[in-house]
Structure formats: C-alpha cells, structure tokens
Motif scaffolding. Structure first.
Motif, PDB file in Angstrom:
ATOM      1  N   MET A   1       2.490  25.469   0.519  1.00  0.00           N
ATOM      2  CA  MET A   1       2.860  26.024   1.819  1.00  0.00           C
ATOM      3  C   MET A   1       3.661  27.304   1.622  1.00  0.00           C
ATOM      4  O   MET A   1       4.188  27.562   0.554  1.00  0.00           O
ATOM      5  CB  MET A   1       3.670  25.002   2.620  1.00  0.00           C
ATOM      6  CG  MET A   1       2.918  23.702   2.876  1.00  0.00           C
ATOM      7  SD  MET A   1       3.845  22.495   3.797  1.00  0.00           S
ATOM      8  CE  MET A   1       3.878  23.263   5.404  1.00  0.00           C
ATOM      9  N   SER A   2       3.802  28.086   2.681  1.00  0.00           N
ATOM     10  CA  SER A   2       4.474  29.367   2.537  1.00  0.00           C
ATOM     11  C   SER A   2       5.934  29.172   2.198  1.00  0.00           C
ATOM     12  O   SER A   2       6.593  28.237   2.624  1.00  0.00           O
ATOM     13  CB  SER A   2       4.351  30.165   3.834  1.00  0.00           C
ATOM     14  OG  SER A   2       4.958  29.475   4.895  1.00  0.00           O
ATOM     15  N   SER A 268      -6.397  28.742  11.204  1.00  0.00           N
ATOM     16  CA  SER A 268      -4.934  28.709  11.175  1.00  0.00           C
ATOM     17  C   SER A 268      -4.375  27.338  10.816  1.00  0.00           C
ATOM     18  O   SER A 268      -3.233  27.231  10.363  1.00  0.00           O
ATOM     19  CB  SER A 268      -4.366  29.159  12.525  1.00  0.00           C
ATOM     20  OG  SER A 268      -4.617  28.195  13.537  1.00  0.00           O
ATOM     21  N   GLN A 271      -2.872  25.310   5.884  1.00  0.00           N
ATOM     22  CA  GLN A 271      -1.567  25.835   5.497  1.00  0.00           C
ATOM     23  C   GLN A 271      -1.313  25.797   3.993  1.00  0.00           C
ATOM     24  O   GLN A 271      -0.386  26.448   3.516  1.00  0.00           O
ATOM     25  CB  GLN A 271      -0.460  25.033   6.207  1.00  0.00           C
ATOM     26  CG  GLN A 271      -0.525  25.085   7.723  1.00  0.00           C
ATOM     27  CD  GLN A 271      -0.038  26.403   8.297  1.00  0.00           C
ATOM     28  OE1 GLN A 271       0.835  27.045   7.747  1.00  0.00           O
ATOM     29  NE2 GLN A 271      -0.639  26.816   9.403  1.00  0.00           N
ATOM     30  N   GLU A 272      -2.096  25.050   3.250  1.00  0.00           N
ATOM     31  CA  GLU A 272      -1.854  24.896   1.818  1.00  0.00           C
ATOM     32  C   GLU A 272      -2.672  25.906   1.019  1.00  0.00           C
ATOM     33  O   GLU A 272      -3.897  25.925   1.100  1.00  0.00           O
ATOM     34  CB  GLU A 272      -2.233  23.469   1.373  1.00  0.00           C
ATOM     35  CG  GLU A 272      -1.378  22.372   1.988  1.00  0.00           C
ATOM     36  CD  GLU A 272       0.016  22.316   1.372  1.00  0.00           C
ATOM     37  OE1 GLU A 272       0.227  22.943   0.317  1.00  0.00           O
ATOM     38  OE2 GLU A 272       0.881  21.646   1.966  1.00  0.00           O
ATOM     39  N   HIS A 338       1.079  30.961  11.470  1.00  0.00           N
ATOM     40  CA  HIS A 338       1.347  31.439  10.116  1.00  0.00           C
ATOM     41  C   HIS A 338       1.700  32.916  10.188  1.00  0.00           C
ATOM     42  O   HIS A 338       1.562  33.554  11.224  1.00  0.00           O
ATOM     43  CB  HIS A 338       0.169  31.175   9.171  1.00  0.00           C
ATOM     44  CG  HIS A 338      -1.088  31.921   9.496  1.00  0.00           C
ATOM     45  ND1 HIS A 338      -1.234  33.283   9.322  1.00  0.00           N
ATOM     46  CD2 HIS A 338      -2.283  31.494   9.987  1.00  0.00           C
ATOM     47  CE1 HIS A 338      -2.441  33.665   9.673  1.00  0.00           C
ATOM     48  NE2 HIS A 338      -3.099  32.598  10.103  1.00  0.00           N
ATOM     49  N   GLN A 341      -2.436  35.375   6.082  1.00  0.00           N
ATOM     50  CA  GLN A 341      -3.224  34.664   5.076  1.00  0.00           C
ATOM     51  C   GLN A 341      -4.212  35.624   4.433  1.00  0.00           C
ATOM     52  O   GLN A 341      -4.650  36.588   5.058  1.00  0.00           O
ATOM     53  CB  GLN A 341      -4.048  33.534   5.718  1.00  0.00           C
ATOM     54  CG  GLN A 341      -3.265  32.447   6.416  1.00  0.00           C
ATOM     55  CD  GLN A 341      -4.207  31.476   7.137  1.00  0.00           C
ATOM     56  OE1 GLN A 341      -5.271  31.868   7.615  1.00  0.00           O
ATOM     57  NE2 GLN A 341      -3.811  30.217   7.229  1.00  0.00           N
ATOM     58  N   VAL A 357      -0.538  32.841   1.308  1.00  0.00           N
ATOM     59  CA  VAL A 357       0.098  32.691   2.619  1.00  0.00           C
ATOM     60  C   VAL A 357       1.374  33.510   2.601  1.00  0.00           C
ATOM     61  O   VAL A 357       2.190  33.377   1.689  1.00  0.00           O
ATOM     62  CB  VAL A 357       0.426  31.213   2.930  1.00  0.00           C
ATOM     63  CG1 VAL A 357       1.131  31.104   4.273  1.00  0.00           C
ATOM     64  CG2 VAL A 357      -0.841  30.373   2.914  1.00  0.00           C
TER      65      VAL A 357
END
Length: 454
Positions: A1-2, A268, A271-272, A338, A341, A357
């Motif tokens: 994740m970010s 969107s 996330q990983e 987010h 990306q 990310v």
C-alpha cells in the motif's frame, strides 16, 4: 500500500524526498540506461532563482527557449499560451525539434494562429507549435504545426518521428462555437507540418484523449482517456490497418478496442502494488465516433468495461506499455481514493500489474502526488511533472525508491499573500541525454535544462 512521506523538506531546497510512493521501480525503467545499473538518487537542494523563473539544483542551468506572446517565425502570429505535452525529436543536419501542445479552449486569450493548410476548425484555438533547435539549444525557428484543434493536452511520439497530438474534449460542431466535431488525434510532422496537415485520425476514436504510446514492434497504439465525470475514462488500443507504415499510415484506419479487466470495473479499488491480473480482455468499441453516445457510456455487453479516473501519462518501455492514473477520489465518484498510480500492461502476456502508488503528501509544498506527464530519463530514472496543489515540481524517481526534486516553478501567478504556481508539463530529453526540456503551463514557458545529468 502507499507509504506516507517521512521526511520534511525545506521549502527552498528539497533534496531526496524519502518515501513518497511504493512499488517495483525497476519495472519502470526497462529499456533505458538503468539496465546498466546506474540511477541517480538526487542532485542536491534546489537553489532559488534570482530571476524568479525556475529553481534548480546547484550546477544546473536553464535557458528560456520560448514564451507565450513572442513572435512566431514566418509572420505566423504569436506563440500561444497553455503549454502542455511535448516531445523532442531528432531533425535533419543535427537539429532537434520540440513539438509542443497548447491546451486552449474556445475562450483562450492567446490561441494557436490559423495557417492555411494546417487548420482543422478555424473556430478552435488549440493545436501544436514546433521549435527547431541547433546543437546549442538556440532556437532557429518556431512555427505552427497544426491549428484549429481543441484542448490539445498530451499525446506521444511515433517510431517514424512524428507526434500524435490529442484533443481532450468531446465537443461537437455547434458547441462553444466550433464548426466541426472534436475529440480526435492529429499527426504532426515537425520536419514538414504541411505533409501531415490537419487531418483527424477518426478511426482512433472520438473521446477525451490524453496520451498515447506506440508498440514499436506491432505498431499498436495505446490511448488514455481523461474523462472528467463518472463514468470515468477507459484504456484503449488501436490496431492500425497499416502498422508502422510511417507518416500517414494511421489514416488507413483500423480497429479500436477498450480494456476489460475481468472482475475489476474500477481500477481505483486496487491498492496493493504488485497486484497482477492475467487474462486481460480487449473489447471492440461499438461506435468509435461516439455519434450519439460517448464511448465510455456505450454498451460493452453484460460484463461491462473497466474504468479509471484521470488516466493521463502513457509511455512504452521494454516490452510493455505504462499508463498513469493521476488520482482517484470517492467524492468524485471513484470506488476508492488514491494519490496516483502507474500501471503496466504486457501485451504478450495479457497481464496488467500495478507497479507504483504515489503519496499522500504531508505538505502541499512538496512533490509526491498527482503525477501527470512522465518520461524515462537517459540516466535510468523517471521524470514526473507534478500537477497538484501548492508549489509545482519536476521530480525524479530512482530505481532505489527515492524521489528527488529536479526543478520548481518560481513564476508566481498569484499574489505575495496567496501565491500560485502553474503546473509543469511536457518533460522530455534530447536524444543525447544532455538536455531536459519542460514546459511551464502558465505563463506558457519552454525551458532547456542542462547540467551534470549522470
């Protein structure tokens, strides 16, 4: 994740910016000098420019090549405003061409001048201008490349040495005073703009284009759509009838398809970094001309299609195409939020992977979110134009996961009490890697940056 930024940088001298993103950075640099194992991790603090134009690290210099309002060559008028996407292409006899977009709408104060043989719709004020440089970055001429187009945002170079400029609008004839439909791609030959003229490549689709990238082996053209409202844009590919045929080959037509990631209606939600999707599908676009219905609203069958907010930068590297989602916000209608990306699609594997990310920032004065135009640097890094709030930067990403400031816009278009800075756009390198070219959107300014690129 970010990952959240963990270093606080001085407003007057950002150096290595710590962690502003997560992901497999080596994925981004395939086919560049990074393969040699070299990638810079920063050039030191930014030094405030006494002239108030462009802050750079010590040892770097800039040259202003062009500013809006200056005269064009051959009495064609004045340099338009709203400098956006750009590329650097080798010319004849050791010269270099910069092909520069102007994201002008119908209300623009300083539009692209109309030129006979180069104008599509006289009522539109967007288009491209070209700058021809000698080996010392002296401007030999600057002239209109194409005129009468609308909201020319980004685009991309072709393997045969031309530029594809993209209209980021869907306005039809009769809207905003236009006399022709807009939302097309146009080809610009910097050696001879009249060779390409002002011919819309209609088979490539009519939608809110952002950028393109050409597969140099197959000739397939990948296209991003920067739609402003939900449902958001799509990621497309165009299969030309005459691939890699040189200037004019795209006029022969072809088939337009949109990407479907099975089970993922909105990118969107992923996330990983490293998330991978095999079996990507390409679905024929029912009506590429969007005669009645915008493409993103058309019926793609019971499985639907995959959307994403703010699809912007697009480039080819190695054996894959990379494309950017600048940000996504649930308040705008995205399924998740987010801060930027970068996606990688491998055609030979039909595989889509989330490789980077961005953000979020802890300080809007610092870089690290809302990536827009992107280019691969000859030094083995990635250069990113920031298009967010606060101060605007060009920043680099190293293979080791460091983000570092390369330039900061010092032209305050606000007030001393409430400063504002225009975004950067169109970052590109000369073929020899010795000069970085970049635009300031407002006021329209094109810079050449030289220094100890390593």
């Amino acid at each position: 994740m970010s990952a959240t930024r963990r270093q606080i940088l001085a407003r007057t001298g950002a150096s290595v910016a710590g962690i502003a993103f997560s992901g497999a950075l080596s994925e981004l640099f395939a086919g560049t000098a990074a393969a040699l194992g070299h990638s810079p991790t920063g050039y030191g603090p930014l030094v405030p420019d006494p002239a108030g134009l462009l802050d750079l690290p010590e040892g770097f210099r800039y040259k202003v090549l062009s500013r809006e309002g200056e005269p064009l060559s051959y009495g064609q008028g004045l340099v338009p405003g709203n400098h956006d996407g750009m590329t650097a292409l080798p010319g004849r006899r050791g010269r270099l061409h910069l092909v520069r977009n102007h994201e002008n709408r119908a209300t623009a104060r300083l539009g692209v001048p109309t030129v006979e043989g180069l104008t599509y719709d006289p009522a539109a004020k967007g288009g491209c201008t070209t700058l021809t440089l000698d080996g010392r970055n002296n401007v030999l001429e600057q002239r209109v490349g194409v005129a009468g187009t609308a909201v020319n945002c980004a685009g991309g170079p072709t393997p045969w040495g031309t530029w594809l400029t993209c209209e980021e609008t869907e306005d039809k004839a009769g809207t905003n005073g236009y006399t022709k439909d807009h939302g097309f791609i146009f080809e610009v030959d910097p050696n001879d703009p009249h060779r390409t003229g002002a011919v819309p490549l209609t088979a490539m689709g009519r939608f809110q284009h952002e950028a393109i990238a050409v597969d140099p082996e197959s000739g397939i053209v990948y296209e991003t759509e920067d739609a402003f409202q939900k449902p958001f844009g799509l990621f497309y590919r165009f299969l030309p009838e005459k691939p890699l045929g040189g200037t004019g080959s795209l006029r022969a037509g072809g088939a337009l398809e949109a990407m479907r990631v099975p089970g993922v209606p909105d990118l969107s939600v992923i996330q990983e970094t490293g998330a991978r999707f095999d079996g990507v599908e390409w679905v024929p676009v029912p009506d590429p001309q969007a005669v009645q219905t915008p493409i993103r609203l058309q019926d793609f069958g019971p499985k639907g299609i995959t959307h994403a907010q703010k699809l912007e930068g697009c480039y080819w590297g190695g054996r894959a195409v990379y494309f950017v989602s600048s940000f996504a916000r649930t308040r705008d209608g995205s399924a998740a939020t987010h801060f930027g990306q970068v996606w990688k699609y491998e055609p030979h594997r039909r595989r889509l992977t989330l490789v980077v990310v961005f953000g979020p920032d802890t300080d809007i004065q610092l870089p690290g979110e809302s990536p827009d135009n992107i280019c691969l640097a000859p030094t083995g890094g990635l250069m990113v134009c920031e298009d967010g709030d606060g101060a605007q930067h060009v920043y680099g990403l190293s293979r080791r996961g460091k983000v570092y400031a390369v330039a900061r816009n010092a032209q305050n278009i606000g007030t001393p009490e409430a400063p504002e800075w225009g975004e950067f756009a169109g970052v590109a390198f000369a073929p020899d890697g010795r000069t970085m070219y970049v635009n300031c959107y407002t006021p329209g300014t094109t810079f050449a940056v030289t220094g100890p690129w390593c």
